[in-house]
Scaffold this motif. Structure first.
Motif, short mmCIF file in Angstrom:
data_model
loop_
_atom_site.label_atom_id
_atom_site.label_comp_id
_atom_site.label_asym_id
_atom_site.label_seq_id
_atom_site.Cartn_x
_atom_site.Cartn_y
_atom_site.Cartn_z
N ILE A 90 -62.79 -16.31 -33.98
CA ILE A 90 -61.94 -16.07 -32.81
C ILE A 90 -60.52 -15.83 -33.29
CG2 ILE A 90 -61.06 -16.98 -30.63
CD1 ILE A 90 -63.47 -18.65 -30.30
N ASP A 91 -59.85 -14.87 -32.65
CA ASP A 91 -58.48 -14.52 -32.98
C ASP A 91 -57.56 -14.97 -31.84
OD1 ASP A 91 -56.02 -12.92 -32.96
OD2 ASP A 91 -56.91 -11.80 -34.60
N TYR A 92 -56.59 -15.83 -32.17
CA TYR A 92 -55.60 -16.29 -31.19
C TYR A 92 -54.22 -15.76 -31.56
CZ TYR A 92 -59.00 -19.91 -29.76
OH TYR A 92 -60.10 -20.60 -29.32
N ALA A 93 -53.42 -15.43 -30.55
CA ALA A 93 -52.01 -15.09 -30.76
C ALA A 93 -51.18 -15.92 -29.80
CB ALA A 93 -51.76 -13.61 -30.54
N PHE A 118 -63.62 -20.91 -41.64
CA PHE A 118 -62.73 -19.79 -41.94
C PHE A 118 -61.45 -20.02 -41.16
CE2 PHE A 118 -60.66 -15.78 -41.25
CZ PHE A 118 -60.86 -15.07 -42.42
N HIS A 119 -60.32 -19.96 -41.83
CA HIS A 119 -59.05 -20.17 -41.15
C HIS A 119 -57.96 -19.36 -41.84
CE1 HIS A 119 -56.00 -22.26 -38.75
NE2 HIS A 119 -55.27 -22.24 -39.86
N ASN A 129 -50.22 -15.71 -35.33
CA ASN A 129 -51.62 -15.33 -35.19
C ASN A 129 -52.51 -16.29 -35.96
OD1 ASN A 129 -53.30 -12.86 -34.20
ND2 ASN A 129 -54.11 -13.33 -36.23
N ILE A 130 -53.61 -16.70 -35.36
CA ILE A 130 -54.56 -17.62 -35.99
C ILE A 130 -55.97 -17.07 -35.82
CG2 ILE A 130 -55.51 -19.96 -36.02
CD1 ILE A 130 -52.88 -20.90 -34.76
N VAL A 131 -56.68 -16.93 -36.93
CA VAL A 131 -58.09 -16.55 -36.90
C VAL A 131 -58.88 -17.72 -37.45
CG1 VAL A 131 -59.85 -14.91 -37.65
CG2 VAL A 131 -57.50 -14.12 -37.24
N THR A 132 -59.86 -18.19 -36.71
CA THR A 132 -60.60 -19.37 -37.13
C THR A 132 -62.05 -19.30 -36.68
OG1 THR A 132 -60.49 -21.80 -37.23
CG2 THR A 132 -60.14 -20.77 -35.08
N SER A 133 -62.86 -20.19 -37.21
CA SER A 133 -64.28 -20.25 -36.83
C SER A 133 -64.43 -20.68 -35.37
CB SER A 133 -65.02 -21.22 -37.74
OG SER A 133 -64.97 -20.80 -39.09
N LYS A 134 -65.43 -20.13 -34.72
CA LYS A 134 -65.62 -20.36 -33.29
C LYS A 134 -65.80 -21.84 -32.97
CE LYS A 134 -68.57 -18.95 -29.42
NZ LYS A 134 -69.73 -18.11 -29.01
N GLY A 146 -50.29 -26.12 -23.89
CA GLY A 146 -48.88 -26.06 -23.53
C GLY A 146 -48.15 -24.90 -24.17
N GLU A 147 -48.74 -24.29 -25.22
CA GLU A 147 -48.14 -23.10 -25.84
C GLU A 147 -48.55 -21.85 -25.07
OE1 GLU A 147 -45.95 -23.35 -28.16
OE2 GLU A 147 -46.27 -25.48 -28.57
N GLU A 148 -47.73 -20.82 -25.16
CA GLU A 148 -48.03 -19.57 -24.43
C GLU A 148 -49.02 -18.73 -25.23
OE1 GLU A 148 -45.84 -15.59 -22.62
OE2 GLU A 148 -44.63 -17.33 -23.20
N LEU A 149 -50.24 -18.61 -24.72
CA LEU A 149 -51.28 -17.82 -25.37
C LEU A 149 -51.11 -16.34 -24.99
CD1 LEU A 149 -53.91 -17.72 -27.04
CD2 LEU A 149 -55.16 -18.06 -24.87
N LEU A 150 -50.89 -15.51 -25.99
CA LEU A 150 -50.67 -14.08 -25.74
C LEU A 150 -51.98 -13.30 -25.70
CD1 LEU A 150 -47.58 -13.54 -28.07
CD2 LEU A 150 -47.59 -13.98 -25.61
N SER A 151 -52.91 -13.71 -26.54
CA SER A 151 -54.21 -13.03 -26.54
C SER A 151 -55.25 -13.91 -27.21
CB SER A 151 -54.14 -11.67 -27.26
OG SER A 151 -53.94 -11.85 -28.65
N LYS A 152 -56.51 -13.66 -26.86
CA LYS A 152 -57.64 -14.36 -27.46
C LYS A 152 -58.79 -13.37 -27.55
CE LYS A 152 -60.96 -18.11 -26.54
NZ LYS A 152 -61.33 -19.21 -25.60
#
Length: 220
Positions: A90-93, A118-119, A129-134, A146-152
């Motif tokens: 999963i990719d988080y921004a 995987f991280h 940007n953070i890419v990690t295992s599901k 509480g952080e602003e999630l821009l995309s997932k």
């Protein structure tokens, strides 16, 4: 004063596909000249002869990727290490904030004992940007609450290769060559993650087999 060859070069260099087609001699110069003729005339504010455009295209070829450079690139790729595939990523921004870094530290302390995870993370000017295992998603989302999630982006996979540590010669264009081949296969690269001696391509899981096969064929 701008010349026909200068305008032709500018048009061709905007398209990696045209660059490859010309360098590989797989394009009809007359057909391409007819296609770009209106844009050339618009830029030069005058009528341009087809023959002048065709001549400019033919003279441009030596300035594009040469066979020698491509040989060096392929030799470099063949000397890379094994190809490693990881799925269910999963990719988080997240938008950068003063509280984001401490939360990243908390996440890293949580995963440091996990050998199979995987991280990868990278911090930009405005976002991280953070890419990690599901299977880490619930813990991550809890920590970053509480952080602003821009995309997932879900349903991703990584294809990782180790770059040769003992290669003596600098070879420009390696990543461009690989990404160009992926573009030809209509594969969208979601993220590119690199360290000194390895790089990972993050793609949709539906494209991971095609990506692996393409890289394996280049190495072979």
């Amino acid at each position: 004063m701008t010349t026909i060859p200068e305008v032709v070069e500018d048009i061709i260099l905007r398209s990696p596909f045209l660059v490859e087609a010309i360098s590989e001699d797989i394009i009809n110069y007359s057909a391409l000249a007819r296609k770009i003729k209106p844009e050339i005339e618009e830029k030069l504010y005058k009528d341009v002869q087809m023959g002048a455009i065709v001549m400019a295209l033919k003279r441009l070829k030596p300035k594009l990727m040469t066979q020698h450079l491509e040989k060096d690139i392929l030799e470099y790729i063949r000397s890379m290490g094994e190809i490693i595939v990881r799925s269910d990523l999963i990719d988080y921004a997240y938008k950068n904030s003063t509280t984001l870094v401490p939360k990243q530290q908390k996440l890293l302390s949580l995963i440091q004992e996990q050998k199979d995870i995987f991280h990868a993370s990278s911090k930009g000017v405005y976002e991280t940007n953070i890419v990690t295992s599901k299977w880490m998603s619930s813990e991550l989302e809890g920590i970053f609450s509480g952080e602003e999630l821009l995309s997932k982006i879900e349903d991703l996979a990584s294809v990782t290769m180790r770059t040769p540590t003992s290669y003596k010669k600098d070879v420009p264009g390696v990543f461009y060559y690989i990404l160009r081949r992926l573009a030809w296969e209509n594969i969208n690269v979601v993220e590119i993650i690199s360290t000194k001696h390895e790089f990972s391509l993050i793609v949709d899981k539906s494209s991971v087999n095609t990506t692996f096969n393409m890289l394996h064929n280049l190495k072979s």
